[in-house]
Motif scaffolding. Structure first.
Motif, mmCIF file in Angstrom:
data_model
loop_
_atom_site.group_PDB
_atom_site.id
_atom_site.type_symbol
_atom_site.label_atom_id
_atom_site.label_comp_id
_atom_site.label_asym_id
_atom_site.label_seq_id
_atom_site.Cartn_x
_atom_site.Cartn_y
_atom_site.Cartn_z
ATOM 1 N N LYS A 148 0.768 -1.293 0.017
ATOM 2 C CA LYS A 148 0.149 0.027 0.015
ATOM 3 C C LYS A 148 0.981 1.112 -0.115
ATOM 4 N N ALA A 149 1.996 1.151 -0.689
ATOM 5 C CA ALA A 149 2.867 2.401 -0.906
ATOM 6 C C ALA A 149 2.130 3.777 -1.384
ATOM 7 N N ILE A 150 1.429 3.458 -2.472
ATOM 8 C CA ILE A 150 0.741 4.498 -3.019
ATOM 9 C C ILE A 150 -0.699 4.279 -2.999
ATOM 10 N N LYS A 151 -1.434 5.550 -2.484
ATOM 11 C CA LYS A 151 -2.997 5.210 -2.536
ATOM 12 C C LYS A 151 -3.613 6.150 -3.472
ATOM 13 N N LEU A 152 -4.433 5.391 -4.301
ATOM 14 C CA LEU A 152 -5.151 5.966 -5.340
ATOM 15 C C LEU A 152 -6.752 6.282 -5.021
ATOM 16 N N PRO A 153 -7.666 6.801 -5.504
ATOM 17 C CA PRO A 153 -8.742 7.093 -5.033
ATOM 18 C C PRO A 153 -9.523 5.729 -4.899
ATOM 19 N N GLU A 154 -9.176 4.723 -5.920
ATOM 20 C CA GLU A 154 -10.094 3.419 -5.704
ATOM 21 C C GLU A 154 -9.233 2.274 -5.403
ATOM 22 N N ARG A 155 -7.808 2.362 -5.248
ATOM 23 C CA ARG A 155 -7.079 1.144 -4.836
ATOM 24 C C ARG A 155 -5.786 1.678 -4.323
ATOM 25 N N TYR A 156 -5.096 0.473 -3.879
ATOM 26 C CA TYR A 156 -3.557 0.936 -3.375
ATOM 27 C C TYR A 156 -2.794 0.196 -4.328
ATOM 28 N N LEU A 157 -1.454 0.846 -4.469
ATOM 29 C CA LEU A 157 -0.360 0.246 -5.309
ATOM 30 C C LEU A 157 0.873 -0.444 -4.610
ATOM 31 N N ASP A 158 1.313 -1.401 -4.640
ATOM 32 C CA ASP A 158 2.544 -1.895 -3.889
ATOM 33 C C ASP A 158 3.887 -1.383 -4.588
ATOM 34 N N GLU A 159 4.903 -1.161 -4.004
ATOM 35 C CA GLU A 159 6.193 -0.893 -4.645
ATOM 36 C C GLU A 159 7.145 -1.926 -4.022
ATOM 37 N N ASP A 160 7.900 -2.345 -5.356
ATOM 38 C CA ASP A 160 9.327 -2.927 -4.960
ATOM 39 C C ASP A 160 10.248 -1.955 -4.835
ATOM 40 N N HIS A 161 11.050 -2.155 -3.738
ATOM 41 C CA HIS A 161 12.375 -1.290 -3.573
ATOM 42 C C HIS A 161 13.398 -2.204 -4.078
ATOM 43 N N MET A 162 14.165 -1.439 -4.835
ATOM 44 C CA MET A 162 15.419 -2.161 -5.418
ATOM 45 C C MET A 162 16.663 -1.389 -5.472
ATOM 46 N N VAL A 163 17.916 -2.123 -5.397
ATOM 47 C CA VAL A 163 19.189 -1.686 -5.027
ATOM 48 C C VAL A 163 20.118 -2.074 -6.043
ATOM 49 N N LEU A 164 21.112 -1.226 -6.537
ATOM 50 C CA LEU A 164 22.431 -1.605 -7.302
ATOM 51 C C LEU A 164 23.277 -1.367 -6.568
ATOM 52 N N PHE A 165 24.302 -2.340 -6.204
ATOM 53 C CA PHE A 165 25.495 -1.878 -5.416
ATOM 54 C C PHE A 165 26.559 -1.749 -6.625
ATOM 55 N N LEU A 166 27.256 -0.745 -6.511
ATOM 56 C CA LEU A 166 28.193 -0.309 -7.603
ATOM 57 C C LEU A 166 29.702 -0.696 -7.249
#
Length: 168
Positions: A148-166
């Protein structure tokens, strides 16, 4: 296709592509098209941002037309100065699946290394499988899902958190 860092003179082309992005893929961005259109003096603000020292925005060009963008935001706190965030990635639908997105991210990664950054982070809507696959292709790995990272009027969206180690 070619890539290069954008500057204040690219503000109008950036703004047009940004509006396209918000209309084409609204769930991929926090800002809405309506919010972006209501900003006062958007071209001046964008030009200042493109010329700033805190972030770098890269453009993908096809026949001299801007067709892709991505921003690298360096963290400014001394304890986080080894990190950067990847923001606002977008490729026009007509330019997708032609290798330009990887080319654009490769340019951003080269720049991050030149800044001495050690890791890059990003968040992507979990349902956006093509974007997640793109990020994995260039080496990003998921380290968590925010429900539920993003709340829209009619639903929520999940988000994947990603990383790249340089490599340093």
């Amino acid at each position: 296709m070619q890539t290069r860092e954008l500057n204040g003179q690219d503000a109008e082309a950036y703004y047009e592509l940004r509006l396209e992005a918000l209309l084409t893929n609204p769930d991929s961005f926090i800002t809405t098209y309506e919010q972006e259109k209501q900003r006062p003096n958007p071209l001046k603000t964008i030009a200042e941002r493109l010329d700033s020292n805190i972030s770098r925005t890269f453009g993908l060009f096809s026949e001299e037309k801007l067709c892709g963008i991505v921003t690298l935001m360096k963290q400014t706190h001394p304890k986080f100065s080894h990190k950067g965030d990847v923001l606002a990635m977008y490729i026009s639908p007509s330019s997708r699946r032609k290798g330009g997105a990887v080319q654009l991210l490769d340019e951003l990664i080269r720049s991050a290394r030149a800044f001495g950054l050690e890791q890059l982070r990003l968040s992507v809507v979990t349902e956006n499988t093509p974007a997640k696959q793109l990020y994995q292709k260039v080496g990003f790995q998921s380290y968590g899902i925010e429900r539920k990272a993003i709340k829209l009027p009619e639903r929520y969206l999940d988000e994947d958190h990603m990383v790249l180690f340089l490599e340093t």
